[in-house]
Design a protein around this motif. Sequence first.
Motif, PDB file in Angstrom:
ATOM      1  N   LYS A  94      -3.613   1.555  31.406  1.00 49.81           N
ATOM      2  CA  LYS A  94      -2.601   1.304  32.428  1.00 49.81           C
ATOM      3  C   LYS A  94      -2.213   2.597  33.143  1.00 49.81           C
ATOM      4  N   ALA A  95      -2.106   3.687  32.396  1.00 49.68           N
ATOM      5  CA  ALA A  95      -1.768   4.971  33.027  1.00 49.68           C
ATOM      6  C   ALA A  95      -2.863   5.400  33.996  1.00 49.68           C
ATOM      7  N   LEU A  96      -4.115   5.213  33.595  1.00 52.13           N
ATOM      8  CA  LEU A  96      -5.235   5.547  34.470  1.00 52.13           C
ATOM      9  C   LEU A  96      -5.211   4.689  35.722  1.00 52.13           C
ATOM     10  N   TYR A  97      -4.938   3.402  35.555  1.00 52.80           N
ATOM     11  CA  TYR A  97      -4.920   2.489  36.692  1.00 52.80           C
ATOM     12  C   TYR A  97      -3.808   2.857  37.669  1.00 52.80           C
ATOM     13  N   ARG A  98      -2.636   3.185  37.156  1.00 52.18           N
ATOM     14  CA  ARG A  98      -1.527   3.576  38.039  1.00 52.18           C
ATOM     15  C   ARG A  98      -1.879   4.845  38.822  1.00 52.18           C
ATOM     16  N   GLN A  99      -2.567   5.765  38.170  1.00 46.73           N
ATOM     17  CA  GLN A  99      -2.985   6.990  38.842  1.00 46.73           C
ATOM     18  C   GLN A  99      -3.956   6.674  39.986  1.00 46.73           C
ATOM     19  N   ILE A 100      -4.882   5.759  39.740  1.00 49.19           N
ATOM     20  CA  ILE A 100      -5.841   5.364  40.775  1.00 49.19           C
ATOM     21  C   ILE A 100      -5.146   4.651  41.923  1.00 49.19           C
ATOM     22  N   LEU A 101      -4.167   3.810  41.617  1.00 48.37           N
ATOM     23  CA  LEU A 101      -3.467   3.057  42.656  1.00 48.37           C
ATOM     24  C   LEU A 101      -2.702   3.970  43.616  1.00 48.37           C
ATOM     25  N   LYS A 102      -2.302   5.147  43.123  1.00 49.69           N
ATOM     26  CA  LYS A 102      -1.574   6.071  43.993  1.00 49.69           C
ATOM     27  C   LYS A 102      -2.414   6.504  45.186  1.00 49.69           C
ATOM     28  N   THR A 103      -3.714   6.498  45.035  1.00 50.22           N
ATOM     29  CA  THR A 103      -4.594   6.921  46.123  1.00 50.22           C
ATOM     30  C   THR A 103      -4.867   5.797  47.115  1.00 50.22           C
ATOM     31  N   ASP A 104      -4.402   4.593  46.808  1.00 50.87           N
ATOM     32  CA  ASP A 104      -4.741   3.431  47.632  1.00 50.87           C
ATOM     33  C   ASP A 104      -3.697   3.132  48.697  1.00 50.87           C
ATOM     34  N   GLY A 105      -2.614   3.913  48.748  1.00 51.80           N
ATOM     35  CA  GLY A 105      -1.561   3.632  49.726  1.00 51.80           C
ATOM     36  C   GLY A 105      -0.743   2.434  49.305  1.00 51.80           C
ATOM     37  N   LYS A 106      -0.745   1.387  50.114  1.00 50.35           N
ATOM     38  CA  LYS A 106       0.026   0.190  49.811  1.00 50.35           C
ATOM     39  C   LYS A 106      -0.593  -0.567  48.628  1.00 50.35           C
ATOM     40  N   VAL A 107       0.276  -1.033  47.745  1.00 53.78           N
ATOM     41  CA  VAL A 107      -0.168  -1.829  46.605  1.00 53.78           C
ATOM     42  C   VAL A 107       0.283  -3.268  46.829  1.00 53.78           C
ATOM     43  N   ARG A 108      -0.643  -4.200  46.727  1.00 55.79           N
ATOM     44  CA  ARG A 108      -0.329  -5.614  46.898  1.00 55.79           C
ATOM     45  C   ARG A 108      -0.446  -6.336  45.559  1.00 55.79           C
ATOM     46  N   CYS A 109       0.462  -7.266  45.341  1.00 57.93           N
ATOM     47  CA  CYS A 109       0.398  -8.109  44.146  1.00 57.93           C
ATOM     48  C   CYS A 109      -0.876  -8.941  44.227  1.00 57.93           C
ATOM     49  N   VAL A 110      -1.678  -8.889  43.178  1.00 56.82           N
ATOM     50  CA  VAL A 110      -2.960  -9.574  43.218  1.00 56.82           C
ATOM     51  C   VAL A 110      -2.806 -11.088  43.263  1.00 56.82           C
ATOM     52  N   TRP A 111      -1.673 -11.613  42.764  1.00 53.10           N
ATOM     53  CA  TRP A 111      -1.507 -13.072  42.713  1.00 53.10           C
ATOM     54  C   TRP A 111      -0.777 -13.632  43.921  1.00 53.10           C
ATOM     55  N   SER A 112      -0.032 -12.805  44.659  1.00 52.52           N
ATOM     56  CA  SER A 112       0.718 -13.313  45.815  1.00 52.52           C
ATOM     57  C   SER A 112       0.298 -12.656  47.128  1.00 52.52           C
ATOM     58  N   GLY A 113      -0.252 -11.447  47.047  1.00 55.28           N
ATOM     59  CA  GLY A 113      -0.598 -10.699  48.248  1.00 55.28           C
ATOM     60  C   GLY A 113       0.552  -9.901  48.814  1.00 55.28           C
TER      61      GLY A 113
END
Length: 225
Positions: A94-113
């Motif tokens: 989870k820590a690795l994933y959060r670090q990767i998400l920081k580079t993606d800009g906007k984060v969208r909920c995978v189930w709602s968008g």
Amino acid sequence: MAGTITQTPMKYTGTTIYGKYYGIYQYDSKTFSIPFGYYEAFQFLGSFISGQDAILFKWAEFSVQASGHTLSTTQVLNEVLRSPVTERDILESKALYRQILKTDGKVRCVWSGDIISRYDIDHIIPFTIWKNNDLWNLLPARTDLNNQKRDKIPSPVLIDNQTELILHYWDLLHQHKQQRFRKELQTALLGYHTTDNWQQPAITQLKHSCDYLITTRGFEAWNGR
């Protein structure tokens, strides 16, 4: 492991019925097939090994009754299956994933968008059902939707509807942790499928896995909000 399986149980299973090796598993150097009737029977028998009739589930049910139903089956199973390694792994993933998400800009909920600033890292297939912390099995989700989902299994229809977002996050993981992501995806979803066009086969197998857990194993389906 593959050699042991193909040269021993797969080779001898069915010899008393058919009088030959590989009587049930038709095997060559790369693939094997099995008659559909046997496939269904093995799935049913498998439920007694790893499903609702397994020893751990029976013990959990006994513990729930002995506690006067102050405990739940999930609580007992979590305690029985608790492992420092899996807990450490889930935190690291989870820590690795959060670090990767920081580079993606906007984060969208995978189930709602929905665009979200605070989110949970959700297991597609719940951790209580399958102790799996592979990166492909972790996706960002709204906290309220993650709480609604809990131990439910995403329906194949929901996965179809959210395929674009799921693949977006899988591609992001693939870019940042290609070796680990591909190895985990290969082991859990792709099997011998090794082409570069892994996205659709992986989604298809994910839907099959979820459908099996819902229709055969009896877990509750979840269709999102």
